[in-house]
Design an enzyme around this catalytic site. Structure first.
Site, PDB file in Angstrom:
ATOM      1  N   GLU A  42       0.838  -1.210   0.000  1.00  0.00           N
ATOM      2  CA  GLU A  42       0.000   0.000   0.000  1.00  0.00           C
ATOM      3  C   GLU A  42       0.871   1.256   0.000  1.00  0.00           C
ATOM      4  O   GLU A  42       0.564   2.248  -0.655  1.00  0.00           O
ATOM      5  CB  GLU A  42      -0.926  -0.015   1.218  1.00  0.00           C
ATOM      6  CG  GLU A  42      -1.997  -1.097   1.089  1.00  0.00           C
ATOM      7  CD  GLU A  42      -2.883  -1.195   2.311  1.00  0.00           C
ATOM      8  OE1 GLU A  42      -2.338  -1.451   3.405  1.00  0.00           O
ATOM      9  OE2 GLU A  42      -4.100  -1.004   2.174  1.00  0.00           O
ATOM     10  N   GLU A  86      -3.634  -9.763   3.400  1.00  0.00           N
ATOM     11  CA  GLU A  86      -4.422  -9.525   4.620  1.00  0.00           C
ATOM     12  C   GLU A  86      -5.533 -10.533   4.845  1.00  0.00           C
ATOM     13  O   GLU A  86      -5.833 -10.894   5.988  1.00  0.00           O
ATOM     14  CB  GLU A  86      -5.029  -8.111   4.600  1.00  0.00           C
ATOM     15  CG  GLU A  86      -4.041  -6.976   4.780  1.00  0.00           C
ATOM     16  CD  GLU A  86      -3.389  -6.489   3.490  1.00  0.00           C
ATOM     17  OE1 GLU A  86      -3.458  -7.211   2.475  1.00  0.00           O
ATOM     18  OE2 GLU A  86      -2.816  -5.401   3.494  1.00  0.00           O
TER      19      GLU A  86
END
Ligand code: NAI
Length: 708
Positions: A109, A129
Site C-alpha cells: 500500500e 491480509e
C-alpha cells in the site's frame, strides 16, 4: 531507541530508509518516523526526488501484526497509515519505492502511494491480509485495481497470493526491474523522473472495464471466495471494497475500505486467524529444549513400507531434495508403491503444480530397494509398515542392526506405544514418532511424538526438519492416539451416537461441514475406511469399562461389508467417482439396531449435533492438556487445523472453546454428562478454569511461564 527511519541525501536525491528488523513492519514508531521524513522532504527545496527503501533483507513485509491485537483491545491509538499515505501521494517531490524481498500488505500500500515503483527481480508483491481475516486498510483495495485492473486487483486482495516482480512489471505495478544494485538503480531512476509530473495512483484508471465486464469479474470473484474461503468474512469484504474502487469516488472508496477493515478487525475470525498465525510459530518452541540444542544433519533418508503413507513420506523427502531409499517386503508391493508415486507426480504435472523436470529430479531421488542393507548410511529412517506391535518391533530390531550410530529411527505409527517400539532397539534415545497425515505429501501436519528416552537433539532435529519438509511439526506426548487421534476418537464417537439416536448421516455431516470442518465426521470415516476403527476397537475391547455406552453403528456397518469409500458404501453410498450419495438404507438399518439396543429415536437439532461433536473434542483436549501430552492449547489448535480440517477462522478447538467462554462450554458438557452419562464427565481442567473464569490460553500462558 534507534531511529527506525533514516533520512539521508545523495546529491539532490533523498533516501528514506525503513530500518525495523526483521521485516520492517509498519509499527506506530515507523509511521511516526516516516511522517518526520516527509516533513523534512517538504521543507528542503533542494531535494528533487526521493527513494524509499527497506534496510536488511526486505522492503516492508506488512503492518505490525501485534498492533492489530492491541487495536482490538483498545490499547493502541490505531494505525495511522492511510493519512500518511495520502500525504505521500500529495507530496510535490516524486517518491520512488525501491522494493526488494517482500512488499506485502501495508508495504505494498505504501509503494502504491508513491509515484513510482522499481523492484529487484526476486521481489514478491501482495496483499495477503485476507489470510489474517482482514482486508487492506490503507488504500490497497482502491489504488491497486486502478493500476493493475479490476480482475487482477480483486484477485490479489481477495485471495491474498503474492505476485513476482516480473508479473508486477507486466501489469504496470512496477515501472522498472533493477537487475543491478537496487539503491543505485533506484537513485538513477529517481534522477530520470525529476521535473516530470508525479503521477498519483488515485487519478489513474489504467485498465478500464465495461460495466458488464466488471459485473462478471466481481461475480466470479465472489464465487471463488465462497468456495475457497467458505464462511470467511474477509474475502467477501475485500471484494466489496474493490468494487467501490470502480463505483465510488476515491475518498469515499477509502472510507468504505476503512469501515470494512474495522469490521473485519473486530470480528472473531481475524482474532482467530491471527492466533493461528502466531500459533504456527509458537509450536516450534519447546520449553525444555533450548535454541542451541545440537541438530543432527539429515542429508539422506530411508522409508520402510511403500503403502499409502510410506509412498507419500518418500515423496515428502524427495520434494525437499533429500535422497530417500524406499523399502518394501516384496517386489510386487514395491512396484505398486512406486506406481502410485509416479501417478501422483503425473497428476501434479497435469495440474500445473510441478514441472516435468522437477518431477524427474524428484523421482531420481527415490531409490527403491528390498534390502535393509541400503539403510546403513541413512541419517534418518521413517517406518511406515502395517500397524501392529509385533511387526513394528521386528522392523526396529532390523533398523538397530543396520543403521549407523546417530541415525534417527522414526515411526509413523498412529496408535502404538513409542516406548515399546523403542525397546526393540539398543538406542531408544534415537527413536521418535513422526506421525504424518494422509495424504502425507499434501497434509501439513506432523505430530512429533516424544518417547520417554528420546534425546533432545533428536526432537530438535525433527522439529527443524518439519519446516524443511514444508510441514508444521507439533511435539506431543506418548499416549494412545497421541493428541490428534485421541481427541478424534471422542469426536467420531459422538457423531456415531447422534446417528444412533436418530439423526441421519447426511444431517450430521452437513452440521459439521456448515460449522466449517473440511468434511463431516462420518464422511471422514468413510474416506479413511471404517474397518480401521473397527479393528482398533476390537483390539482394545478388553479395556472398555462394562456398563459404559459404546458406539456400535460403525461396527455393524462393517459387518455388512460397508467399509466406506473403498467398498463403495459406508455411512454414505459412493458412485464410481467417489461422490457421496445419501443412502436411506443406513438410516433404516441403524433404526433397527437402535431398537434392539433400546435407544429411543428423536429429532436432533443441528446445534446439538455440533456441540456434541465439538465439545467432545474440547473436553478430551482439556484432559490432554492437563496431562501434559500437549504442551499448550495452541498446539492442539494447530494440530486440528492442519491435520483434521478444523476451520482456521475458528482458531482451533481450544481457541473456539475460549471464544465461546469456558463457563458456557462447561455448562453444556455438564448437561451432556447428566443426559448421556459417564463419557461426558467434565475434564477437571475444564471445570476448574470455568469456575475460575479463566481460559485455556490463560492456563497455557501460566504453564509456559513456570516452565521457563
Ligand atoms: P499400508 O497398508 O498402505 O502400507 C503398509 C506397507 O508396509 C505395505 O505396502 C506393506 O507391504 C509394507 N510392509 C509390511 N511389512 C514390511 C516390511 N517388513 N518391510 C517393508 N515393507 C513392509 O498402510 P499405511 O496406511 O501406509 O500405514 C502405515 C503406517 O502409518 C501405520 O503404522 C499406520 O497406522 C500409520 N498411519 C496411517 C495413516 C493413514 O491414513 N493410512 C495416517 C497416519 C499414520
Amino acid at each position: 531507541m534507534p531511529d527506525l527511519v533514516q533520512f539521508t541525501r545523495q546529491n539532490d536525491i533523498a533516501v528514506i530508509t525503513i530500518d525495523n528488523p526483521p521485516v520492517n513492519a509498519l509499527s506506530p514508531s515507523v509511521i511516526d518516523g516516516l511522517a518526520r521524513a516527509l516533513d523534512q522532504l517538504e521543507q528542503d527545496a533542494n531535494i528533487r526526488a526521493a527513494v524509499l527503501v527497506g534496510a536488511g533483507k526486505t522492503f516492508v513485509a506488512g503492518a505490525d501484526i501485534k498492533e492489530f491485537g492491541k487495536m482490538t483491545a483498545g490499547q493502541s491509538r490505531g494505525i495511522e497509515l492511510p493519512a500518511l499515505l495520502n500525504r505521500f501521494e500529495a507530496c510535490k517531490t516524486p517518491l520512488v519505492a525501491a522494493i526488494h524481498g517482500n512488499a506485502f500488505g501495508g508495504g505494498l500500500e505504501m509503494a502504491l502511494a508513491c509515484h513510482y515503483r522499481v523492484a529487484a527481480p526476486s521481489s514478491q508483491l501482495g496483499q495477503p491480509e485476507v489470510k489474517l481475516g482482514l482486508i487492506p486498510g490503507a488504500g490497497g483495495t482502491q489504488r491497486l485495481p486502478r493500476m493493475v485492473g479490476l480482475k487482477k486487483g480483486v484477485a490479489m486482495c481477495a485471495e491474498g497470493n503474492p505476485i513476482s516482480a516480473a508479473e508486477a512489471l507486466n501489469l504496470g505495478l512496477v515501472d522498472r526491474i533493477i537487475e543491478s544494485h537496487l539503491l543505485s538503480g533506484a537513485i538513477d531512476f529517481a534522477t530520470s523522473v525529476v521535473g516530470r509530473p508525479a503521477p498519483r495512483t488515485r487519478d489513474r484508471n489504467d485498465k478500464p472495464v465495461s460495466e458488464a465486464e466488471a459485473a462478471a469479474i466481481l461475480s466470479a470473484a465472489r464465487d471463488m471466495a465462497r468456495k475457497k474461503y467458505r464462511n470467511w468474512i474477509a474475502p467477501i469484504a475485500a471484494i466489496d471494497a474493490v468494487e467501490a474502487s470502480i463505483k465510488l469516488p476515491f475518498d469515499q472508496g477509502l472510507q468504505l475500505e476503512r469501515k470494512l477493515f474495522k469490521e473485519c478487525l473486530l470480528s472473531g475470525q481475524s482474532k482467530a486467524l491471527i492466533h493461528v498465525f502466531f500459533g504456527e510459530r509458537e509450536v516450534a518452541k519447546v520449553p525444555d529444549i533450548p535454541k542451541g540444542t545440537p541438530i543432527i544433519p539429515v542429508a539422506s533418508a530411508a522409508v520402510v513400507g511403500a503403502g499409502t503413507m510410506g509412498a507419500g513420506i518418500a515423496m515428502v523427502f524427495a520434494n525437499a531434495g533429500i535422497p530417500v531409499f524406499l523399502k518394501e517386503a516384496d517386489q510386487a508391493a514395491l512396484d505398486r508403491g512406486l506406481g502410485n508415486i509416479r501417478k501422483n507426480y503425473i497428476n501434479s504435472v497435469q495440474r500445473g503444480r510441478f514441472t516435468q523436470q522437477f518431477v524427474d529430479e524428484r523421482l531420481a531421488l527415490i531409490r527403491p530397494t528390498l534390502s535393509y542393507e541400503d539403510f546403513a548410511q541413512a541419517d534418518m529412517v521413517v517406518e511406515a509398515v502395517f500397524e501392529g506391535m509385533a511387526l513394528k518391533k521386528q522392523v526396529f530390531t532390523e533398523l538397530d542392526r543396520v543403521c549407523k550410530a546417530g541415525a534417527i529411527l522414526a515411526t509413523n505409527t498412529s496408535t502404538l506405544n513409542i516406548d515399546e517400539i523403542a525397546s526393540a532397539t539398543t538406542r531408544p534415545e534415537f527413536v521418535i514418532g513422526t506421525h504424518f497425515f494422509s495424504p502425507a505429501n499434501v497434509m501439513r501436519l506432523i505430530e512429533i511424538v516424544r518417547g520417554k528416552e528420546t534425546a533432545k537433539s533428536v526432537i530438535a532435529t525433527c522439529m527443524q526438519l518439519s519446516k524443511r519438509l514444508g510441514k508444521v511439526g507439533v511435539l506431543v506426548g506418548n499416549c494412545r492416539g497421541f493428541v490428534g487421534n485421541r481427541m478424534f476418537h471422542a469426536y467420531s464417537r459422538e457423531a456415531t451416537f447422534v446417528v444412533e439416536e436418530g439423526a441421519s448421516p447426511e444431517c450430521v455431516d452437513k452440521a459439521l461441514y456448515d460449522f466449517g470442518m473440511a468434511m463431516g465426521p462420518l464422511a471422514t470415516g468413510d474416506l479413511a475406511g471404517l474397518d480401521v476403527g473397527w479393528r482398533i476397537r476390537k483390539e482394545y475391547r478388553h479395556l472398555e469399562k462394562p456398563g459404559v455406552r459404546r458406539p456400535f453403528a460403525a461396527d455393524r456397518l462393517c459387518e455388512t461389508g460397508r467399509y466406506g469409500q473403498k467398498t463403495g458404501a459406508g455411512w454414505h453410498k459412493y458412485d464410481e467417482n467417489r461422490r457421496s450419495i445419501p443412502d436411506p438404507d443406513v438410516r433404516r438399518m441403524v433404526r433397527d439396531w437402535a431398537a434392539e439396543a433400546g435407544i429411543p429415536q428423536r429429532e436432533i437439532p443441528e446445534q446439538e449435533i455440533v456441540d456434541r461433536c465439538v465439545y467432545a473434542l474440547v473436553n478430551e483436549g482439556a484432559h490432554v492438556l492437563e496431562e501434559g501430552f500437549a504442551m499448550r492449547a495452541v498446539d492442539i489448535d494447530i494440530i486440528y487445523i492442519n491435520g483434521y480440517g478444523f476451520p482456521a477462522y475458528r482458531g482451533g478447538p481450544m481457541w473456539y472453546a475460549d471464544a465461546v467462554g469456558l463457563k458456557n462450554v462447561f455448562e453444556r458438557v455438564n448437561h451432556f454428562h447428566r443426559t448421556h452419562g459417564e463419557l461426558w464427565t467434565p475434564a477437571p481442567l475444564l471445570r476448574r478454569l470455568a469456575e475460575e473464569g479463566r481460559s485455556f490460553a490463560d492456563f497455557s500462558r501460566e504453564q509456559d511461564a513456570s516452565a521457563t
